[in-house]
Design an enzyme around this catalytic site. Structure first.
Site, PDB file in Angstrom:
ATOM      1  N   ASP A   8       0.851  -1.190   0.000  1.00 32.81           N
ATOM      2  CA  ASP A   8       0.000   0.000   0.000  1.00 32.81           C
ATOM      3  C   ASP A   8       0.890   1.244   0.000  1.00 32.81           C
ATOM      4  OD1 ASP A   8       0.891   0.314   2.607  1.00 32.81           O
ATOM      5  OD2 ASP A   8      -1.081   0.214   3.546  1.00 32.81           O
ATOM      6  N   HIS A   9       0.280   2.399   0.268  1.00 31.98           N
ATOM      7  CA  HIS A   9       1.002   3.679   0.194  1.00 31.98           C
ATOM      8  C   HIS A   9       2.114   3.806   1.238  1.00 31.98           C
ATOM      9  CE1 HIS A   9      -2.291   4.012   3.065  1.00 31.98           C
ATOM     10  NE2 HIS A   9      -1.551   4.892   3.711  1.00 31.98           N
ATOM     11  N   CYS A  65       2.940  -3.525   4.041  1.00 34.79           N
ATOM     12  CA  CYS A  65       2.153  -2.326   4.353  1.00 34.79           C
ATOM     13  C   CYS A  65       2.877  -1.624   5.506  1.00 34.79           C
ATOM     14  CB  CYS A  65       0.688  -2.664   4.642  1.00 34.79           C
ATOM     15  SG  CYS A  65       0.383  -3.711   6.081  1.00 34.79           S
ATOM     16  N   GLY A  66       2.167  -0.861   6.321  1.00 37.70           N
ATOM     17  CA  GLY A  66       2.848  -0.185   7.420  1.00 37.70           C
ATOM     18  C   GLY A  66       3.421  -1.173   8.420  1.00 37.70           C
ATOM     19  N   THR A  67       2.599  -2.144   8.802  1.00 39.94           N
ATOM     20  CA  THR A  67       3.016  -3.158   9.782  1.00 39.94           C
ATOM     21  C   THR A  67       3.167  -4.553   9.198  1.00 39.94           C
ATOM     22  OG1 THR A  67       0.720  -3.655  10.270  1.00 39.94           O
ATOM     23  CG2 THR A  67       1.790  -1.949  11.642  1.00 39.94           C
ATOM     24  N   GLY A  68       2.563  -4.803   8.052  1.00 38.47           N
ATOM     25  CA  GLY A  68       2.481  -6.156   7.486  1.00 38.47           C
ATOM     26  C   GLY A  68       1.225  -6.877   7.955  1.00 38.47           C
ATOM     27  N   GLY A  70      -2.278  -5.733   8.326  1.00 36.48           N
ATOM     28  CA  GLY A  70      -3.530  -5.600   7.574  1.00 36.48           C
ATOM     29  C   GLY A  70      -3.493  -6.339   6.247  1.00 36.48           C
ATOM     30  N   HIS A  98       8.128 -24.693   8.884  1.00 38.27           N
ATOM     31  CA  HIS A  98       7.054 -25.350   9.643  1.00 38.27           C
ATOM     32  C   HIS A  98       5.658 -25.102   9.066  1.00 38.27           C
ATOM     33  CE1 HIS A  98       9.369 -25.855  13.708  1.00 38.27           C
ATOM     34  NE2 HIS A  98      10.089 -26.204  12.655  1.00 38.27           N
ATOM     35  N   ASN A  99       5.401 -23.890   8.599  1.00 41.66           N
ATOM     36  CA  ASN A  99       4.032 -23.522   8.197  1.00 41.66           C
ATOM     37  C   ASN A  99       3.834 -23.516   6.685  1.00 41.66           C
ATOM     38  OD1 ASN A  99       4.795 -21.074  10.569  1.00 41.66           O
ATOM     39  ND2 ASN A  99       3.494 -22.822  11.072  1.00 41.66           N
ATOM     40  N   ARG A 109       7.079   0.254   8.262  1.00 39.66           N
ATOM     41  CA  ARG A 109       7.244   1.115   9.431  1.00 39.66           C
ATOM     42  C   ARG A 109       7.866   0.359  10.605  1.00 39.66           C
ATOM     43  NH1 ARG A 109       1.156   3.622   8.663  1.00 39.66           N
ATOM     44  NH2 ARG A 109       1.698   5.060   6.972  1.00 39.66           N
ATOM     45  N   ARG A 132       5.693 -34.119  10.212  1.00 42.61           N
ATOM     46  CA  ARG A 132       4.608 -33.790  11.145  1.00 42.61           C
ATOM     47  C   ARG A 132       3.999 -32.423  10.820  1.00 42.61           C
ATOM     48  NH1 ARG A 132       9.294 -32.285  13.639  1.00 42.61           N
ATOM     49  NH2 ARG A 132       9.298 -30.379  14.890  1.00 42.61           N
ATOM     50  N   HIS A 133       4.769 -31.570  10.167  1.00 44.44           N
ATOM     51  CA  HIS A 133       4.251 -30.240   9.824  1.00 44.44           C
ATOM     52  C   HIS A 133       3.191 -30.322   8.727  1.00 44.44           C
ATOM     53  CE1 HIS A 133       7.276 -28.570  12.407  1.00 44.44           C
ATOM     54  NE2 HIS A 133       8.220 -29.221  11.751  1.00 44.44           N
ATOM     55  N   ARG A 136      -0.281 -30.702  10.045  1.00 47.97           N
ATOM     56  CA  ARG A 136      -0.865 -29.457  10.563  1.00 47.97           C
ATOM     57  C   ARG A 136      -1.329 -28.551   9.426  1.00 47.97           C
ATOM     58  NH1 ARG A 136       4.228 -29.681  14.664  1.00 47.97           N
ATOM     59  NH2 ARG A 136       3.370 -31.387  15.901  1.00 47.97           N
TER      60      ARG A 136
HETATM   61  C1  RB5 Z   1      -1.871   2.643   6.568  1.00 49.72           C
HETATM   62  O1  RB5 Z   1      -1.818   3.831   7.267  1.00 49.72           O
HETATM   63  C2  RB5 Z   1      -1.707   1.462   7.523  1.00 49.72           C
HETATM   64  O2  RB5 Z   1      -2.835   1.315   8.309  1.00 49.72           O
HETATM   65  C3  RB5 Z   1      -1.378   0.193   6.776  1.00 49.72           C
HETATM   66  O3  RB5 Z   1      -0.251   0.380   5.990  1.00 49.72           O
HETATM   67  C4  RB5 Z   1      -1.090  -1.054   7.598  1.00 49.72           C
HETATM   68  O4  RB5 Z   1      -0.133  -0.785   8.577  1.00 49.72           O
HETATM   69  C5  RB5 Z   1      -2.261  -1.764   8.128  1.00 49.72           C
HETATM   70  O5  RB5 Z   1      -2.139  -2.848   8.727  1.00 49.72           O
END
Ligand code: RB5
Length: 154
Positions: A8-9, A65-68, A70, A98-99, A109, A132-133, A136
């Site tokens: 995303d942005h 994304c920002g955190t990975g 969403g 494993h997964n 971020r 075993r994996h 699962r």
């Molecule tokens: C966008 O601001 C932010 O919410 C998105 O990149 C992400 O971090 C969501 O999980």
């Protein structure tokens, strides 16, 4: 390897850096992400990459994304997708071993570019351990059969 990448942005620069890195390594990278910093909706890109992986257009996927969080949550709504968020190399190795994760996600971020490259390397260079994996993974696939009532649109 054919790799689908999406973002995303919040992750345009990180996406470009990873795309260049993987292209230099000789991979065929398909860019499904946004290329502008205009605010957009991460589920759109999670779905695009998930469909490319689930449908066999790509061997695996990378979502940023920002955190990975969403974008991986969105991707995991597509049948057959095992997207895992990683902020470190050990997790990146183990989600493959494993997964049998078929998409790796991380946050622009949260991790720096060098760590992101190491995460991608660990994911791409590790094999699923099976054994075993696999049992699962089969249980996760059975969950999809029980709870996902219909296929998506591509
Ligand atoms: C966008 O601001 C932010 O919410 C998105 O990149 C992400 O971090 C969501 O999980």
């Amino acid at each position: 390897m054919k790799i689908a990448i999406g973002n995303d942005h919040a992750a345009v620069e990180m996406k470009n850096a990873i795309l260049d890195y993987l292209t230099d390594l000789g991979h065929d990278v398909i860019n499904y992400g946004t290329d502008t910093k205009k605010s957009c909706h991460y589920p759109v890109y999670g779905e695009k990459v998930a469909n490319a992986v689930a449908g066999g257009t790509a061997d695996c996927g990378i979502l940023i994304c920002g955190t990975g969080a969403g974008i991986s949550i969105a991707a995991n709504k597509v049948k057959g997708i095992r997207a895992a968020v990683c902020s470190d190399v050990t997790t990146a190795r183990l989600v493959k071993e494993h997964n049998n994760a078929n998409i790796i996600a991380f946050g622009a971020r949260i991790v720096g570019i060098e760590t992101a490259k190491d995460i991608v390397d660990a994911f791409l260079n590790t094999e699923f351990a099976g054994g075993r994996h696999q049992e699962r993974i089969d249980m996760i696939t059975a969950l999809e059969e029980r709870y996902f009532s219909r296929g998506g649109e591509s």
